[in-house]
Scaffold this active site. Sequence first.
Site, PDB file in Angstrom:
ATOM      1  N   LYS A 153     -12.361 -57.021  30.413  1.00 40.28           N
ATOM      2  CA  LYS A 153     -13.687 -56.447  30.155  1.00 40.28           C
ATOM      3  C   LYS A 153     -13.518 -55.161  29.353  1.00 40.28           C
ATOM      4  CE  LYS A 153     -16.459 -53.542  31.866  1.00 40.28           C
ATOM      5  NZ  LYS A 153     -16.988 -53.059  30.575  1.00 40.28           N
ATOM      6  N   GLU A 156     -18.288 -51.295  26.925  1.00 41.62           N
ATOM      7  CA  GLU A 156     -19.465 -51.881  26.254  1.00 41.62           C
ATOM      8  C   GLU A 156     -19.721 -51.262  24.880  1.00 41.62           C
ATOM      9  OE1 GLU A 156     -19.034 -50.524  29.229  1.00 41.62           O
ATOM     10  OE2 GLU A 156     -20.944 -50.044  30.190  1.00 41.62           O
ATOM     11  N   GLY A 206      -9.540 -45.587  32.347  1.00 43.76           N
ATOM     12  CA  GLY A 206     -10.848 -44.965  32.178  1.00 43.76           C
ATOM     13  C   GLY A 206     -10.882 -43.644  32.912  1.00 43.76           C
ATOM     14  N   GLY A 211     -12.377 -44.710  38.221  1.00 42.92           N
ATOM     15  CA  GLY A 211     -11.142 -45.184  38.851  1.00 42.92           C
ATOM     16  C   GLY A 211     -11.219 -45.108  40.367  1.00 42.92           C
ATOM     17  N   GLU A 228      -5.070 -45.963  35.163  1.00 44.09           N
ATOM     18  CA  GLU A 228      -4.689 -44.962  34.161  1.00 44.09           C
ATOM     19  C   GLU A 228      -5.932 -44.126  33.918  1.00 44.09           C
ATOM     20  OE1 GLU A 228      -1.748 -44.478  33.193  1.00 44.09           O
ATOM     21  OE2 GLU A 228      -0.724 -46.370  33.577  1.00 44.09           O
ATOM     22  N   CYS A 262      -6.652 -39.465  26.481  1.00 41.95           N
ATOM     23  CA  CYS A 262      -6.302 -39.050  27.846  1.00 41.95           C
ATOM     24  C   CYS A 262      -5.094 -38.118  27.854  1.00 41.95           C
ATOM     25  CB  CYS A 262      -6.024 -40.275  28.700  1.00 41.95           C
ATOM     26  SG  CYS A 262      -4.811 -41.354  27.953  1.00 41.95           S
ATOM     27  N   GLU A 355     -11.746 -32.328  32.220  1.00 40.92           N
ATOM     28  CA  GLU A 355     -11.407 -33.097  31.021  1.00 40.92           C
ATOM     29  C   GLU A 355     -12.645 -33.139  30.121  1.00 40.92           C
ATOM     30  OE1 GLU A 355     -10.963 -37.437  31.301  1.00 40.92           O
ATOM     31  OE2 GLU A 355      -9.189 -37.209  30.038  1.00 40.92           O
TER      32      GLU A 355
HETATM   33  P1  NAD Z   1     -15.135 -45.040  31.963  1.00 41.06           P
HETATM   34  O1  NAD Z   1     -14.429 -44.772  33.218  1.00 41.06           O
HETATM   35  O2  NAD Z   1     -16.536 -44.602  31.828  1.00 41.06           O
HETATM   36  O3  NAD Z   1     -15.135 -46.603  31.631  1.00 41.06           O
HETATM   37  C1  NAD Z   1     -13.947 -47.344  31.525  1.00 41.06           C
HETATM   38  C2  NAD Z   1     -14.260 -48.815  31.762  1.00 41.06           C
HETATM   39  O4  NAD Z   1     -14.715 -48.986  33.086  1.00 41.06           O
HETATM   40  C3  NAD Z   1     -15.351 -49.379  30.855  1.00 41.06           C
HETATM   41  O5  NAD Z   1     -15.009 -50.690  30.471  1.00 41.06           O
HETATM   42  C4  NAD Z   1     -16.553 -49.390  31.789  1.00 41.06           C
HETATM   43  O6  NAD Z   1     -17.515 -50.367  31.432  1.00 41.06           O
HETATM   44  C5  NAD Z   1     -15.901 -49.750  33.103  1.00 41.06           C
HETATM   45  N1  NAD Z   1     -16.668 -49.400  34.308  1.00 41.06           N
HETATM   46  C6  NAD Z   1     -17.550 -48.376  34.479  1.00 41.06           C
HETATM   47  N2  NAD Z   1     -18.051 -48.394  35.727  1.00 41.06           N
HETATM   48  C7  NAD Z   1     -17.466 -49.435  36.368  1.00 41.06           C
HETATM   49  C8  NAD Z   1     -17.561 -49.968  37.695  1.00 41.06           C
HETATM   50  N3  NAD Z   1     -18.362 -49.415  38.616  1.00 41.06           N
HETATM   51  N4  NAD Z   1     -16.813 -51.038  38.011  1.00 41.06           N
HETATM   52  C9  NAD Z   1     -15.999 -51.599  37.100  1.00 41.06           C
HETATM   53  N5  NAD Z   1     -15.863 -51.154  35.843  1.00 41.06           N
HETATM   54  C10 NAD Z   1     -16.586 -50.077  35.476  1.00 41.06           C
HETATM   55  O7  NAD Z   1     -14.197 -44.409  30.850  1.00 41.06           O
HETATM   56  P2  NAD Z   1     -14.485 -44.243  29.295  1.00 41.06           P
HETATM   57  O8  NAD Z   1     -15.565 -43.218  29.169  1.00 41.06           O
HETATM   58  O9  NAD Z   1     -14.647 -45.574  28.661  1.00 41.06           O
HETATM   59  O10 NAD Z   1     -13.077 -43.645  28.808  1.00 41.06           O
HETATM   60  C11 NAD Z   1     -12.770 -42.309  28.892  1.00 41.06           C
HETATM   61  C12 NAD Z   1     -11.876 -42.017  30.076  1.00 41.06           C
HETATM   62  O11 NAD Z   1     -10.719 -42.845  30.063  1.00 41.06           O
HETATM   63  C13 NAD Z   1     -11.334 -40.601  30.069  1.00 41.06           C
HETATM   64  O12 NAD Z   1     -11.447 -40.033  31.338  1.00 41.06           O
HETATM   65  C14 NAD Z   1      -9.873 -40.777  29.702  1.00 41.06           C
HETATM   66  O13 NAD Z   1      -9.023 -39.762  30.121  1.00 41.06           O
HETATM   67  C15 NAD Z   1      -9.556 -42.077  30.310  1.00 41.06           C
HETATM   68  N6  NAD Z   1      -8.392 -42.660  29.664  1.00 41.06           N
HETATM   69  C16 NAD Z   1      -7.205 -42.696  30.337  1.00 41.06           C
HETATM   70  C17 NAD Z   1      -6.067 -43.227  29.744  1.00 41.06           C
HETATM   71  C18 NAD Z   1      -4.751 -43.289  30.463  1.00 41.06           C
HETATM   72  O14 NAD Z   1      -3.940 -44.111  30.090  1.00 41.06           O
HETATM   73  N7  NAD Z   1      -4.523 -42.490  31.473  1.00 41.06           N
HETATM   74  C19 NAD Z   1      -6.150 -43.721  28.453  1.00 41.06           C
HETATM   75  C20 NAD Z   1      -7.375 -43.677  27.788  1.00 41.06           C
HETATM   76  C21 NAD Z   1      -8.489 -43.152  28.424  1.00 41.06           C
END
Ligand code: NAD
Length: 454
Positions: A153, A156, A206, A211, A228, A262, A355
Amino acid sequence: MNLRVLEPATEAVLAEIPRAGVEEADAAVARAKAAYPAWRAIAPPDRAKLLDGLALALAAKQQELAVLEARNAGKPIGDARGEMGMVVDTFRYYAGAVERALGDTIPVSGGVAMTFREPLGVVALITPWNFPLAIASWKLAPCLAAGNTVVLKPAELTPLTALEFERIALEAGIPEGVVNVVAGPGSTCGARLVEHPDVAKVAFTGSTEVGRRIATGAAQTIKRVTLELGGKSPNLVFADADLRAAAEAAPWAVFGNAGQDCCARSRILVQDTALDEFMAALTDVVEGIRVGDPLDEATQMGPLISAEQRATVGSYVPDGAPVAARGSAPAGPGFWFPPTVLAPVDASDRAVREEIFGPVACVIPFRDEAEAIALANDTIYGLSGSIWTRDGARALRVARAVEAGVLSINSNTSVRVSTPFGGFKQSGVGRELGPDALDYYTEVKNVYFSTEDG
Ligand code: NAD
């Protein structure tokens, strides 16, 4: 209802695609479950060949994928091309791992004990919008190599390269049902994958906030999780470092991908005696960053992903904020934000603690090594960081003392296909890439074989 996918540099609609929900997530899990027995039964050399073929097919589409990613995520085309190269390399690397999934034989009395690395079954991969296909590939390649089937997934906001990937995988001969992509919201489609009883594991990249929700949801069915998450990484610059090199590199470690990284080294910690010299060199670079059209080869930084992200980032730079250096940004449509350096900032300021995920860096002075380490570790996160010094013993001493999963000395790089990547503390659980990733897509099975006579 359709999902409208925007181009962040123009705010125009780039694509409209069907929005996947709970029903589509269930159907994808059912397809992956049906495909699993045959996929795990493929002989290792044949599965290796299939993944190698997929790497070749991806390489053939590298330029098209890079343009699509650059437009959808708003990232400079040169960066997008580099990321697509990494996608190809990741599949090549894990194609080679299929035949090296070794177990142990363990001396025991009365027979032989041996261990096998068994696949988990159906694995859900949930990915963010900042490095859409690159981060998906870090999960897809080891997951498939280990013999699992997947439901991916994507975020979006950036689902287009993932949907292309699904088509390319089928064309490359990966059997139907092994790779399934569902493009839908996290709160419905993503949440369903997390609770689904037929999903054995969730690998998520994310925010730390989401997470936490995923870990809670996965606990209900004792799913395995890899998380992650976010970061607030330190860039430690000692006065004995090559200051020019450190200062000229520092902006790219925060403003790369418009700060939506990240691993962004967004806390720049500089030894007080070197601060003035460092700031002068840093400011020159920041003011010269070329911010603009992602498809222009000369562009070094693109827009932010969305209007919402721009508003969030802006909240860290209110009127009267201590802006020490600022670059430019285009006027007109597009979610632009200029590269911005804040100094002096108090260690308790939210710009230092949270962050930001945008092109905003804080510069904070320190007196000595002990204070540098204390400041570096004064965070809930522990993903990555850098240490700049010409003193080799100090470099290693500090690297061992910083609570983070990925550190670099006299460099700001964090990610390589062949080395483990992941966070300490609230930056996550588990490791991706390198030899370690396979451990997170398999279970260890111990089989005892009696050799007693009669
Ligand atoms: P996000 O957490 O908003 O979303 C990530 C994913 O999770 C998306 O596909 C989203 O649709 C899904 N999601 C959201 N709510 C959910 C739920 N309740 N259940 C299941 N899935 C759900 O993150 P983002 O805004 O897309 O990305 C930015 C974040 O990602 C930053 O905090 C960044 O640090 C982190 N990030 C971490 C790494 C790493 O490897 N540590 C790498 C890249 C980004």
